[in-house]
Motif scaffolding. Structure first.
Motif, mmCIF file in Angstrom:
data_model
loop_
_atom_site.group_PDB
_atom_site.id
_atom_site.type_symbol
_atom_site.label_atom_id
_atom_site.label_comp_id
_atom_site.label_asym_id
_atom_site.label_seq_id
_atom_site.Cartn_x
_atom_site.Cartn_y
_atom_site.Cartn_z
ATOM 1 N N MET A 208 0.750 -1.183 0.106
ATOM 2 C CA MET A 208 -0.164 -0.039 -0.145
ATOM 3 C C MET A 208 0.942 1.308 -0.093
ATOM 4 N N ASP A 209 0.599 2.134 -1.045
ATOM 5 C CA ASP A 209 1.502 3.357 -1.078
ATOM 6 C C ASP A 209 1.129 4.378 0.038
ATOM 7 N N PHE A 210 1.987 5.398 0.124
ATOM 8 C CA PHE A 210 1.788 6.433 1.013
ATOM 9 C C PHE A 210 0.833 7.577 0.684
ATOM 10 N N GLU B 212 -2.038 6.615 -0.776
ATOM 11 C CA GLU B 212 -3.464 5.792 -0.427
ATOM 12 C C GLU B 212 -3.604 6.067 1.322
ATOM 13 N N TYR C 109 -2.917 -4.286 6.766
ATOM 14 C CA TYR C 109 -1.525 -4.087 6.074
ATOM 15 C C TYR C 109 -0.388 -4.027 6.861
#
Length: 230
Positions: free
Chosen positions: A1-3, A5, A52
């Motif tokens: 999961m990217d920063f 999002e 996550y």
């Protein structure tokens, strides 16, 4: 999961929680703008951690993954925070709606953290309708009935409060709150207490009649009737 999002989800949680908290703040409730934001952000963060936060651990063999386990503790734990907003004054309990709004905000935060945006947005809309719109309807109905104070000095014996309340109930008068204080014993032969009722009565009720009926209760020394100044 990217920063990006992660930032989006936490920001949206803060916005939705803040909107509900702002409504509570405007009405001077114990938990307001900042409290609701913190609850919503915290719930979203916990949900993100639950989904996550254990990616590396899940690479191990024989690991069972259940993202709801940590989130479930939020639903239980938020009850302690909500209980802190519930206040009791005599027979009147306040803060229940604010406690419920905190509980709902925690759910909204969990929904945002899980990426369930549509559910969070719809829930926020319904909460705002419940808190703002329905509250105005309730106030409109309440304004049709006047709030008055009734002070009764009565002998300190069991059951006297119930007798007076029964008299009021017979006239369909709603008791909003009750407070009891001890009277100075030097003024009376027996021990007396002062019972102060906050009543909601219809405008057609005639105050002197109510006072006369209360005076018929055995042990009543004095009755004072006046409009609420709050």
């Amino acid at each position: 999961m990217d920063f990006l999002e992660i930032t989006l989800r936490l920001s949206l949680a803060a916005i939705l929680g803040g909107i509900i908290g702002f409504e509570r703040e405007q009405n001077n409730h114990p938990a307001g703008f900042r409290t609701h934001i913190l609850v919503s952000i915290g719930s979203a963060l916990i949900m993100l951690i639950s989904i996550y936060g254990f990616t590396d651990f899940l690479l191990e063999e024989n690991v069972r993954f259940d993202p709801s386990r940590i989130a479930a503790q939020v639903v239980t734990g938020i009850g302690f925070l909500g209980a802190g907003t519930i206040l009791r004054h005599g027979f009147t309990v306040t803060g229940l709606t604010t406690a419920a709004s905190l509980w709902v905000v925690a759910g909204i935060g969990l929904a945002i953290g899980a990426g369930f945006y549509s559910g969070a947005l719809v829930a926020t809309l319904f909460v705002l309708i419940s808190l703002a719109v329905l509250n105005k309807i309730d106030r409109f109905i309440a304004h049709k009935r006047s709030l008055v104070h009734l002070k009764v000095n009565v002998v300190d014996r069991p059951g006297k409060l119930g007798e007076i309340a029964t008299k009021l109930g017979e006239r369909n008068i709603s008791i909003k709150s009750v407070s009891i204080t001890e009277e100075d014993n030097e003024n009376y032969e027996d021990d007396y207490v002062s019972i102060i009722f906050l009543l909601r009565i219809s405008k057609k009720e005639y105050a002197p009649i109510i006072v006369d009926e209360i005076k018929q209760v055995d042990g009543v020394k004095e009755v004072q009737f006046g409009k609420n100044t709050e």
